[in-house]
Design a protein around this motif. Structure first.
Motif, PDB file in Angstrom:
ATOM      1  N   VAL A  90      -4.208   6.973  -3.027  1.00  0.00           N
ATOM      2  CA  VAL A  90      -4.031   5.777  -2.209  1.00  0.00           C
ATOM      3  C   VAL A  90      -3.925   4.603  -3.182  1.00  0.00           C
ATOM      4  O   VAL A  90      -4.819   4.389  -4.006  1.00  0.00           O
ATOM      5  CB  VAL A  90      -5.201   5.568  -1.226  1.00  0.00           C
ATOM      6  CG1 VAL A  90      -4.998   4.270  -0.435  1.00  0.00           C
ATOM      7  CG2 VAL A  90      -5.307   6.750  -0.270  1.00  0.00           C
ATOM      8  N   ASN A  91      -2.813   3.895  -3.108  1.00  0.00           N
ATOM      9  CA  ASN A  91      -2.512   2.826  -4.057  1.00  0.00           C
ATOM     10  C   ASN A  91      -2.428   1.497  -3.314  1.00  0.00           C
ATOM     11  O   ASN A  91      -1.489   1.259  -2.562  1.00  0.00           O
ATOM     12  CB  ASN A  91      -1.168   3.146  -4.746  1.00  0.00           C
ATOM     13  CG  ASN A  91      -0.798   2.140  -5.806  1.00  0.00           C
ATOM     14  OD1 ASN A  91      -1.398   1.073  -5.917  1.00  0.00           O
ATOM     15  ND2 ASN A  91       0.201   2.485  -6.610  1.00  0.00           N
ATOM     16  N   ALA A  92      -3.436   0.670  -3.500  1.00  0.00           N
ATOM     17  CA  ALA A  92      -3.451  -0.640  -2.825  1.00  0.00           C
ATOM     18  C   ALA A  92      -3.015  -1.689  -3.837  1.00  0.00           C
ATOM     19  O   ALA A  92      -3.833  -2.326  -4.492  1.00  0.00           O
ATOM     20  CB  ALA A  92      -4.843  -0.938  -2.289  1.00  0.00           C
ATOM     21  N   ILE A 138       0.666   5.543   0.011  1.00  0.00           N
ATOM     22  CA  ILE A 138      -0.124   6.783   0.047  1.00  0.00           C
ATOM     23  C   ILE A 138       0.787   7.920  -0.421  1.00  0.00           C
ATOM     24  O   ILE A 138       1.921   8.051   0.038  1.00  0.00           O
ATOM     25  CB  ILE A 138      -0.652   7.089   1.456  1.00  0.00           C
ATOM     26  CG1 ILE A 138      -1.630   5.993   1.899  1.00  0.00           C
ATOM     27  CG2 ILE A 138      -1.338   8.449   1.502  1.00  0.00           C
ATOM     28  CD1 ILE A 138      -2.147   6.161   3.311  1.00  0.00           C
ATOM     29  N   ASN A 193      -4.494  -0.960  -7.150  1.00  0.00           N
ATOM     30  CA  ASN A 193      -5.887  -0.486  -7.103  1.00  0.00           C
ATOM     31  C   ASN A 193      -5.851   0.919  -6.522  1.00  0.00           C
ATOM     32  O   ASN A 193      -5.496   1.090  -5.355  1.00  0.00           O
ATOM     33  CB  ASN A 193      -6.745  -1.378  -6.196  1.00  0.00           C
ATOM     34  CG  ASN A 193      -6.837  -2.800  -6.705  1.00  0.00           C
ATOM     35  OD1 ASN A 193      -6.349  -3.105  -7.790  1.00  0.00           O
ATOM     36  ND2 ASN A 193      -7.442  -3.662  -5.922  1.00  0.00           N
ATOM     37  N   LEU A 194      -6.237   1.890  -7.329  1.00  0.00           N
ATOM     38  CA  LEU A 194      -5.997   3.272  -6.928  1.00  0.00           C
ATOM     39  C   LEU A 194      -7.263   4.036  -6.599  1.00  0.00           C
ATOM     40  O   LEU A 194      -8.310   3.814  -7.198  1.00  0.00           O
ATOM     41  CB  LEU A 194      -5.311   4.051  -8.058  1.00  0.00           C
ATOM     42  CG  LEU A 194      -4.061   3.482  -8.691  1.00  0.00           C
ATOM     43  CD1 LEU A 194      -3.585   4.400  -9.803  1.00  0.00           C
ATOM     44  CD2 LEU A 194      -2.980   3.335  -7.653  1.00  0.00           C
ATOM     45  N   GLY A 231     -11.845   6.391  -8.542  1.00  0.00           N
ATOM     46  CA  GLY A 231     -11.191   5.103  -8.351  1.00  0.00           C
ATOM     47  C   GLY A 231     -10.693   4.609  -9.701  1.00  0.00           C
ATOM     48  O   GLY A 231     -11.356   4.815 -10.721  1.00  0.00           O
ATOM     49  N   VAL A 261      -9.385   1.647   0.067  1.00  0.00           N
ATOM     50  CA  VAL A 261      -8.864   2.837  -0.619  1.00  0.00           C
ATOM     51  C   VAL A 261      -9.844   4.010  -0.422  1.00  0.00           C
ATOM     52  O   VAL A 261      -9.438   5.130  -0.090  1.00  0.00           O
ATOM     53  CB  VAL A 261      -8.661   2.541  -2.127  1.00  0.00           C
ATOM     54  CG1 VAL A 261      -8.498   3.815  -2.924  1.00  0.00           C
ATOM     55  CG2 VAL A 261      -7.455   1.629  -2.319  1.00  0.00           C
ATOM     56  N   MET A 291      -6.736   1.390   7.176  1.00  0.00           N
ATOM     57  CA  MET A 291      -6.717   0.231   6.262  1.00  0.00           C
ATOM     58  C   MET A 291      -6.354  -1.056   7.010  1.00  0.00           C
ATOM     59  O   MET A 291      -6.866  -2.121   6.700  1.00  0.00           O
ATOM     60  CB  MET A 291      -5.751   0.499   5.102  1.00  0.00           C
ATOM     61  CG  MET A 291      -6.286   1.575   4.160  1.00  0.00           C
ATOM     62  SD  MET A 291      -5.417   1.662   2.588  1.00  0.00           S
ATOM     63  CE  MET A 291      -3.975   2.578   3.063  1.00  0.00           C
ATOM     64  N   LYS A 319     -10.178  -4.230  -1.080  1.00  0.00           N
ATOM     65  CA  LYS A 319      -9.071  -3.278  -1.249  1.00  0.00           C
ATOM     66  C   LYS A 319      -9.618  -1.947  -1.762  1.00  0.00           C
ATOM     67  O   LYS A 319      -9.201  -0.877  -1.327  1.00  0.00           O
ATOM     68  CB  LYS A 319      -8.020  -3.822  -2.215  1.00  0.00           C
ATOM     69  CG  LYS A 319      -7.112  -4.861  -1.607  1.00  0.00           C
ATOM     70  CD  LYS A 319      -5.947  -5.148  -2.542  1.00  0.00           C
ATOM     71  CE  LYS A 319      -5.356  -6.496  -2.292  1.00  0.00           C
ATOM     72  NZ  LYS A 319      -6.213  -7.633  -2.685  1.00  0.00           N
ATOM     73  N   MET A 363       0.863  -1.193   0.000  1.00  0.00           N
ATOM     74  CA  MET A 363       0.000   0.000   0.000  1.00  0.00           C
ATOM     75  C   MET A 363       0.896   1.239   0.000  1.00  0.00           C
ATOM     76  O   MET A 363       1.806   1.340   0.827  1.00  0.00           O
ATOM     77  CB  MET A 363      -0.856   0.050   1.267  1.00  0.00           C
ATOM     78  CG  MET A 363      -1.759  -1.130   1.464  1.00  0.00           C
ATOM     79  SD  MET A 363      -3.309  -0.789   0.642  1.00  0.00           S
ATOM     80  CE  MET A 363      -4.326  -2.108   1.282  1.00  0.00           C
ATOM     81  N   ALA A 382     -13.805   3.638  -5.545  1.00  0.00           N
ATOM     82  CA  ALA A 382     -12.801   2.599  -5.824  1.00  0.00           C
ATOM     83  C   ALA A 382     -13.367   1.211  -5.533  1.00  0.00           C
ATOM     84  O   ALA A 382     -13.029   0.240  -6.211  1.00  0.00           O
ATOM     85  CB  ALA A 382     -11.543   2.854  -4.992  1.00  0.00           C
TER      86      ALA A 382
END
Lengths: 131, 344
Positions: free
Chosen positions: B205-207, B41, B210-211, B246, B188, B64, B184, B39, B290
């Motif tokens: 926020v990048n999981a 940020i 998955n943004l 998202g 986010v 999270m 996820k 993850m 997202a």
């Protein structure tokens, strides 16, 4: 235009010119330095805790204890990469070498992350990659 | 040595401005391993906000982490883990937050006519994509067939009740909650909300790819790359975003193994129990939420190009970019991007 130069010449002594030149050069170097200098070190993080600092100017093989055993890390030519653990989930291995400021590789199952220090921009100047 | 005083003062002021001041406005990033992925940020913070933004990022990671403890199927102690251990065919108490995510899962399941399912935990375990070390060969086909016959598509998961008294029923032993294709995205969204409450409305926020994006970087749009499906370090397209959005990609390259020359990836088709094979190699979805983008990306991938585009047309605010096995790209209306082609 000539009038302005003439006024400037009369208002500024040669020493003034020297001071201004040195000041301006210092400011330009300070602004550009983070973008021009290759990153000099990387932090190895295990379980979200910093575990080791690597000097990227010293080539070598290093090991760190991850969740699935030893993870090998290679440093060469001011770059670093994760070795071993041939899993398709090992993002780090597939990422290959990193050396630019802010770049990161991770072996998620091993819970090992390596981050090269510097600015936050991802590879290729992107702010993030959707994958 | 003859100086004019004004020159010295000017030099001093310039040095003070550029050399000794607070860190100027710019982006700051922090990363943590959470929810089985990396993850990250990224915040655009104003001059003088450095320490405050570091605290905000830690706080968002905390949020999270809390969600992981509630929604992970891998943890027996999580709300989802407890449901998976409970007897089937009976109603059990359900946490409000899990209800919220499940309600969205069931909505997308219905909209996609079962291309997205939140009850595939037994099937995922059968394939072993989340196992360590991961599987290197497909499971016995008889086991897949048995699962396929046992999984009641459309009625696998039922939820009911009012706030404070939610309940869930899992139909049988072939059903187990797996929110991996939506949680996820939810995390986010929650992290972006959290950051906004703390005053940071310019963030990514990048999981694990998955943004969720909010605001901009000092008025300039965030520049997002879309992973090349066949070149691990390549970017195939570029998107510029400067509003809450998202952006989630599902691809056959994230978790896979090669067996006898064939690629087996983790995006399973609930109809067949097998990895989806329809000529699509990745789908990127944009949606204001997202969480919804996350679920839609899996559903659209499973449906394939034509039905996937139809799904996206039915969902207000959604747009998609499909990348096909033959290298073609097809975008729905509303998906703005710059195609780069090869690795960049």
């Amino acid at each position: 235009m000539n009038g302005w130069f003439s006024l400037l010449r009369r208002a500024v002594t040669p020493w003034d010119g020297g001071v201004l030149l040195v000041t301006a050069t210092g400011i330009v170097v300070a602004i550009l330095l983070p973008f021009l200098t290759p990153a000099s070190h990387a932090t190895v993080v295990v379980d979200n805790q910093p575990r080791m600092q690597l000097d990227l100017r010293q080539d070598g093989l290093y090991g760190v204890e991850g969740h699935l055993g030893q993870v090998a890390i290679e440093v060469a030519h001011q770059r670093v990469r994760l070795l071993e653990y041939a899993s398709p989930r090992m993002i780090g291995t597939r990422s290959g070498w990193i050396g630019a400021n802010g770049q990161m590789v991770a072996c998620v199952p091993c819970r090992v992350v390596i981050q090269v220090h510097g600015s936050s921009t991802e590879e290729g100047g992107y702010d993030a990659i959707s994958r | 040595m003859k100086f004019k005083v004004g020159t010295l003062i000017l030099a001093f002021v310039l040095l003070a401005l550029f050399g000794c001041g607070e860190k100027p406005a710019g982006s700051q990033s922090s990363s943590r391993l959470l929810m089985g992925t990396l993850m990250t940020i990224t915040l655009w913070s104003q001059e003088g906000e450095t320490s405050r933004s570091a605290a905000a990022m830690q706080s968002a990671f905390g949020e999270m982490e809390r969600i992981e403890k509630v929604m992970s199927s891998h943890l027996n102690t999580s709300a989802v883990g407890r449901i998976n251990q409970a007897p089937r065919g009976q109603w059990h108490p359900l946490e409000e937050e899990v209800y919220h995510v499940l309600a969205e899962s069931l909505r997308i399941a219905k909209l996609s006519q079962g291309a997205f399912e939140a009850g595939l935990w037994p099937l995922t375990n059968l394939w072993g994509f989340s196992r360590e070390p991961p599987a290197t060969a497909p499971p016995e086909m008889a086991k897949i067939e048995s699962w396929r016959k046992g999984y009641p598509l459309g009625t696998a998961i039922q939820i009911r009740g009012e706030t404070g008294g939610r309940q869930i029923l899992l139909a049988n032993e072939y059903v187990g909650l797996d929110l991996g294709a939506i949680a996820k995205g939810y995390a986010v969204d929650r992290a972006l909300d959290h950051l906004a409450v703390l005053g940071f409305t310019n963030a990514i926020v990048n999981a694990g790819g998955n943004l969720g994006v909010n605001g901009s970087k000092g008025g300039t749009p965030w520049r997002i790359g879309i992973q090349h499906p066949r070149e691990s370090q390549g970017v195939v397209a570029e998107v510029s975003l400067q509003k809450r959005m998202g952006l989630v990609t599902s691809g056959d390259y994230e978790r896979f193994f090669m067996h006898e020359g064939k690629r087996y990836h983790h995006i399973l088709d609930p109809q067949s129990g097998m990895p989806t094979a329809n000529g699509v190699v990745s789908v990127t979805i944009q949606h204001p939420k997202a969480m919804t983008a996350d679920a839609l990306s899996t559903a659209a991938f499973v449906l394939g190009l034509d039905k996937g585009l139809e799904l996206i047309r039915q969902e207000p605010g959604a747009s998609a970019l499909f990348i096909l096995e033959d290298g073609r790209q097809v975008a729905s209306g509303g998906f703005s991007y710059r195609w780069l082609g090869g690795g960049q």
